[in-house]
Motif scaffolding. Structure first.
Motif, mmCIF file in Angstrom:
data_model
loop_
_atom_site.group_PDB
_atom_site.id
_atom_site.type_symbol
_atom_site.label_atom_id
_atom_site.label_comp_id
_atom_site.label_asym_id
_atom_site.label_seq_id
_atom_site.Cartn_x
_atom_site.Cartn_y
_atom_site.Cartn_z
ATOM 1 N N GLY A 1 8.169 4.362 14.470
ATOM 2 C CA GLY A 1 6.970 5.161 14.340
ATOM 3 C C GLY A 1 6.205 4.824 13.076
ATOM 4 N N MET A 2 6.925 4.660 11.981
ATOM 5 C CA MET A 2 6.282 4.269 10.718
ATOM 6 C C MET A 2 5.604 2.914 10.853
ATOM 7 S SD MET A 2 9.207 5.357 7.963
ATOM 8 C CE MET A 2 9.520 7.069 7.488
ATOM 9 N N ALA B 1 4.646 1.301 1.570
ATOM 10 C CA ALA B 1 5.047 1.180 2.969
ATOM 11 C C ALA B 1 6.283 0.300 3.092
ATOM 12 C CB ALA B 1 3.890 0.607 3.784
ATOM 13 N N GLU B 2 6.352 -0.757 2.280
ATOM 14 C CA GLU B 2 7.498 -1.661 2.329
ATOM 15 C C GLU B 2 8.800 -0.960 1.981
ATOM 16 O OE1 GLU B 2 7.627 -5.976 0.819
ATOM 17 O OE2 GLU B 2 8.556 -4.856 -0.827
ATOM 18 N N VAL C 1 0.853 -1.188 0.000
ATOM 19 C CA VAL C 1 0.000 0.000 0.000
ATOM 20 C C VAL C 1 0.890 1.238 0.000
ATOM 21 C CG1 VAL C 1 -1.813 -1.204 1.261
ATOM 22 C CG2 VAL C 1 -0.134 0.147 2.525
ATOM 23 N N ALA C 2 0.328 2.377 -0.379
ATOM 24 C CA ALA C 2 1.113 3.614 -0.411
ATOM 25 C C ALA C 2 1.549 4.004 0.999
ATOM 26 C CB ALA C 2 0.294 4.733 -1.047
ATOM 27 N N ILE D 1 10.759 12.804 4.207
ATOM 28 C CA ILE D 1 11.341 11.534 3.774
ATOM 29 C C ILE D 1 10.619 11.038 2.527
ATOM 30 C CG2 ILE D 1 11.654 9.099 4.390
ATOM 31 C CD1 ILE D 1 12.047 10.033 7.307
ATOM 32 N N LEU D 2 9.297 11.146 2.537
ATOM 33 C CA LEU D 2 8.521 10.728 1.369
ATOM 34 C C LEU D 2 8.886 11.576 0.149
ATOM 35 C CD1 LEU D 2 6.281 9.099 0.011
ATOM 36 C CD2 LEU D 2 4.614 10.718 0.974
ATOM 37 N N ALA D 3 9.030 12.877 0.333
ATOM 38 C CA ALA D 3 9.408 13.746 -0.787
ATOM 39 C C ALA D 3 10.776 13.365 -1.332
ATOM 40 C CB ALA D 3 9.395 15.206 -0.335
#
Length: 350
Positions: free
Chosen positions: A247-248, A194-195, A169-170, A181-183
């Protein structure tokens, strides 16, 4: 052991991840022994690793006729192509090459889920929450080479495994740091799962992204080194990396908990978290897990359990093989032709 041996010989059980393949022999129900871990990178094909194990261990008496592999991959049809390793093969061709009657492939986290009701209290460490509902749905998540997800549903006094590829999943950021971090990841990939971050390789990616965020030029570290430095408290960036990871994982686990209404608890497997020991309980994991807005009270009651059993997926895979063979025997018995004599002729009817 007191269990009766299988009449048709020992069964081969395997748990195959992106890094390691664990093999064992099941000589009777729940009687699993001679476990050996092989590095996937050391063998060109799955068949080569399986043959190497069988040549070393073999089976006393009858040869191995039935086998099951729990593999870190979607299992659909005959052809298997691993997501996080180069192995790809036809189940039928592998069965023939290895001289097996049965070669069953199941998802590795489906097998691990199947093993959860068999785990002893001593093999689990609870992190937060209250007592699990004994008839509640169970969720399973685990970070290793990839991110595995599964569910376990109580149905008519038995457990039914809900297979999932929920690790893909996203990725869902929960604060500004995770947004950055995502950016950073978006510079490289259009879709960030997520992986991609909540996994062993994800630890190295988080470390890299946090260093870039701080404007630091540092050498890349292997995931095991990041964990070691963080646990020793010797490197602030590694500590931040590991806590960010936890946390993630808390977000992933909480999303699974509310998706399944997992009142039976969330179980955490994989190769990363069990190595963290008490550090994990002090990390940001539980606070993030319970931070679900209007469902925070619901999440706070759900217990999380870290799995510390050495090879739990092997037992689950063995149970799934037993169910498969039992179903085959039942089907054969139903379809067994009966002989009737009519007017001096033998007729078969089904």
């Amino acid at each position: 052991m007191s269990e009766e041996q299988y009449r048709d010989g020992a069964r081969l059980v395997a748990d195959i991840g992106g890094t390691n393949a664990r093999f064992a022999l099941e000589r009777g129900p729940g009687w699993i022994e001679e476990t050996e871990t092989l590095a996937c990178a050391d063998y060109p094909r799955f068949q080569d690793a399986a043959r190497a194990y069988l040549e070393r261990h073999g089976a006393a008496g009858a040869p191995v006729r039935h086998a099951v592999i729990a593999i870190a991959n979607p299992v659909e049809g005959d052809y298997v192509k691993m997501t996080n390793h180069r192995w790809e093969f036809s189940l039928q061709a592998a069965r023939t090459e290895l001289g097996l009657v049965t070669l069953l492939a199941v998802n590795d986290f489906a097998a691990l889920a199947m093993a959860l009701p068999q785990l002893a209290a001593s093999e689990l460490v609870q992190v937060g929450g209250s007592a699990p509902a004994l008839d509640g749905v169970i969720g399973l998540v685990g970070a290793g080479t990839g991110l595995g997800v599964a569910g376990l549903l109580p149905t008519n006094g038995r457990w039914t495994v809900l297979q999932s590829e929920g690790g893909h999943v996203a990725f869902s950021p929960a604060d500004r740091r995770e947004q950055e971090i995502l950016a950073y990841c978006w510079q490289r990939w259009d879709h960030v799962s997520a992986e991609r971050l909540v996994s062993g390789p994800g630890l190295a990616l988080i470390h890299e992204a946090l260093a870039a965020r701080a404007g630091s030029k540092i050498a890349a570290l292997e995931p095991a080194d990041i964990v070691e430095h963080a646990l020793l408290g010797t490197d602030p960036l590694c500590i931040e990396t590991l806590d960010t990871f936890c946390g993630m994982l808390g977000t992933v686990a909480a999303n699974l908990a509310v998706t399944l209404c997992a009142r039976g608890g969330i179980y955490i497997g994989g190769g990363v978290v069990p190595r963290l020991g008490e550090w994990f309980a002090r990390s940001s994991f539980r606070a993030r897990f319970e931070n679900k807005g209007r469902f925070s009270s619901f999440a706070s009651r759900i217990p999380c359990f870290v799995i510390h059993a050495p090879y739990p997926a092997l037992g689950g895979a063995a149970a799934m093989l037993a169910e498969h063979l039992e179903a085959q025997q039942t089907e054969c018995a139903i379809q067994q032709p009966t002989m009737e004599v009519r007017h001096g002729h033998a007729l078969s009817s089904q």
